[in-house]
Design a protein around this motif. Structure first.
Motif, PDB file in Angstrom:
ATOM      1  N   UNK A  63     -55.848  40.234   0.483  1.00 56.16           N
ATOM      2  CA  UNK A  63     -56.290  39.317   1.535  1.00 56.16           C
ATOM      3  C   UNK A  63     -56.243  39.962   2.907  1.00 56.16           C
ATOM      4  N   UNK A  64     -55.303  40.868   3.114  1.00 48.66           N
ATOM      5  CA  UNK A  64     -55.221  41.559   4.398  1.00 48.66           C
ATOM      6  C   UNK A  64     -56.481  42.379   4.658  1.00 48.66           C
ATOM      7  N   UNK A  65     -57.081  42.933   3.616  1.00 50.47           N
ATOM      8  CA  UNK A  65     -58.256  43.777   3.771  1.00 50.47           C
ATOM      9  C   UNK A  65     -59.528  42.964   4.006  1.00 50.47           C
ATOM     10  N   UNK A  66     -59.514  41.676   3.656  1.00 53.13           N
ATOM     11  CA  UNK A  66     -60.700  40.855   3.824  1.00 53.13           C
ATOM     12  C   UNK A  66     -60.833  40.384   5.268  1.00 53.13           C
ATOM     13  N   UNK A  67     -62.074  40.152   5.669  1.00 58.02           N
ATOM     14  CA  UNK A  67     -62.341  39.662   7.018  1.00 58.02           C
ATOM     15  C   UNK A  67     -61.919  38.201   7.133  1.00 58.02           C
ATOM     16  N   UNK A  68     -61.270  37.850   8.217  1.00 62.12           N
ATOM     17  CA  UNK A  68     -60.826  36.487   8.424  1.00 62.12           C
ATOM     18  C   UNK A  68     -62.027  35.556   8.623  1.00 62.12           C
ATOM     19  N   UNK A  69     -62.012  34.374   8.006  1.00 62.81           N
ATOM     20  CA  UNK A  69     -63.165  33.467   8.118  1.00 62.81           C
ATOM     21  C   UNK A  69     -63.289  32.891   9.521  1.00 62.81           C
ATOM     22  N   UNK A  70     -64.487  32.433   9.847  1.00 60.71           N
ATOM     23  CA  UNK A  70     -64.726  31.807  11.137  1.00 60.71           C
ATOM     24  C   UNK A  70     -64.069  30.428  11.147  1.00 60.71           C
ATOM     25  N   UNK A  71     -63.493  30.062  12.299  1.00 62.60           N
ATOM     26  CA  UNK A  71     -62.821  28.771  12.429  1.00 62.60           C
ATOM     27  C   UNK A  71     -63.163  28.157  13.783  1.00 62.60           C
ATOM     28  N   UNK A  72     -63.209  26.825  13.788  1.00 60.66           N
ATOM     29  CA  UNK A  72     -63.477  26.086  15.014  1.00 60.66           C
ATOM     30  C   UNK A  72     -62.417  24.996  15.176  1.00 60.66           C
ATOM     31  N   UNK A  73     -62.397  24.378  16.346  1.00 59.55           N
ATOM     32  CA  UNK A  73     -61.522  23.244  16.618  1.00 59.55           C
ATOM     33  C   UNK A  73     -62.382  22.061  17.043  1.00 59.55           C
ATOM     34  N   UNK A  74     -62.113  20.903  16.483  1.00 63.82           N
ATOM     35  CA  UNK A  74     -62.819  19.678  16.853  1.00 63.82           C
ATOM     36  C   UNK A  74     -61.942  18.871  17.789  1.00 63.82           C
ATOM     37  N   UNK A  75     -62.500  18.550  18.953  1.00 63.05           N
ATOM     38  CA  UNK A  75     -61.773  17.776  19.965  1.00 63.05           C
ATOM     39  C   UNK A  75     -62.567  16.524  20.289  1.00 63.05           C
TER      40      UNK A  75
END
Length: 288
Positions: A63-75
């Motif tokens: 998992x460390x070698x994989x690219x981190x997924x895109x994340x957003x915040x809803x406000x």
């Protein structure tokens, strides 16, 4: 360093508490080398078997070698609307990752697809950060190559979610007509979901066609069928392809009484028999 969050349900108080477990993994090294670091950060490490420790270390390193997924915040805004913000220290990186996830090079198509997802989630009461990031993770994992695939992936996610919601109503239905309504709706949605998956597969194959060649062995009276894959260009068209290539008819050889002979017996005769003249060409006798 990799971290994961688990949700612990508190039935007595009706509240949920989030507990963050930090999995410290070195930036480089093998799974065996990572065990030393993991042993200090994983609760209950010494209670694991050697095999479990190795498995945990291998998963963490992968998992460390994989690219981190895109994340957003809803406000939620005071007027009742929802603002979508990037989750992370670098907003520019988040925007570029979001554009890549939607196979876009500008924010206009990204905003359009993002609002479509948000409107659906709002209609079913799941317009929260966790569920929205789950939808983004699905779309990103499928790696759309163009806007057509992005549209289809958004449809696939909401169709699947609606089908699961319809299925979940079957268990709580008290009357048979209600169960039939939700059962029929779920069946239609699942068929639609399957059709969407097949459409995506056809888009990515680029018009691949399967042509079957049938060889009939007269000696054995058996048909041998072999498959050949013909990959066409855009929209599956292939230059010089016969218009009848898509019509496949499979048939077995007719039974043969003689393994070394013809498939059907042919009646033989010597010479050609003369065809008699028509009766009206013969002279008629006068009737007395």
């Amino acid at each position: 360093m990799t971290s994961t969050t688990r949700r612990i349900s508190r039935k007595a108080t009706g509240k949920a508490k989030q507990e963050t477990i930090v999995v410290a993994v070195p930036e480089s090294g093998t799974a065996e080398e990572a065990k030393a670091t993991l042993s200090d950060s994983i609760p209950g490490w010494n209670e694991l078997t050697k095999q479990q420790q190795t498995e945990l270390a291998e998963i963490a390193v992968a998992q460390r070698k994989e690219r981190q997924p895109v994340k957003v915040k809803l406000t939620r805004k005071p007027d009742g609307g929802i603002m979508i913000d990037m989750d992370g220290k670098c907003e520019a990186l988040g925007i570029l990752k979001l554009q890549k996830a939607f196979a876009a090079t500008s924010m206009e198509p990204v905003n359009a697809r993002a609002n479509e997802l948000l409107r659906y989630m709002g209609s079913v009461g799941t317009d929260n950060t966790g569920r929205y990031n789950a939808a983004l993770s699905f779309i990103e994992s499928m790696a759309p190559q163009n806007q057509a695939e992005t549209l289809l992936l958004v449809q696939m996610y909401v169709t699947h979610d609606a089908a699961i919601r319809a299925l979940s109503q079957l268990g709580s239905a008290e009357w048979l007509p209600t169960a039939q309504i939700f059962g029929n709706l779920a069946a239609k949605l699942l068929r639609t979901s399957q059709g969407q998956m097949e459409t995506l597969a056809r888009l990515r194959r680029g018009g691949e066609q399967v042509v079957k060649h049938i060889h009939v062995d007269n000696r054995g009276g058996q048909a041998i069928v072999t498959d050949a894959v013909v990959t066409g260009g855009e929209n599956g068209k292939s230059d010089g392809q016969s218009h009848a290539a898509g019509t496949l008819v499979e048939c077995a050889a007719l039974p043969c009484p003689d393994p070394q002979g013809f498939s059907l017996p042919v009646t033989g005769f010597e010479g050609k028999e003369a065809v008699p003249d028509a009766r009206w060409n013969e002279p008629r006798r006068a009737e007395g």
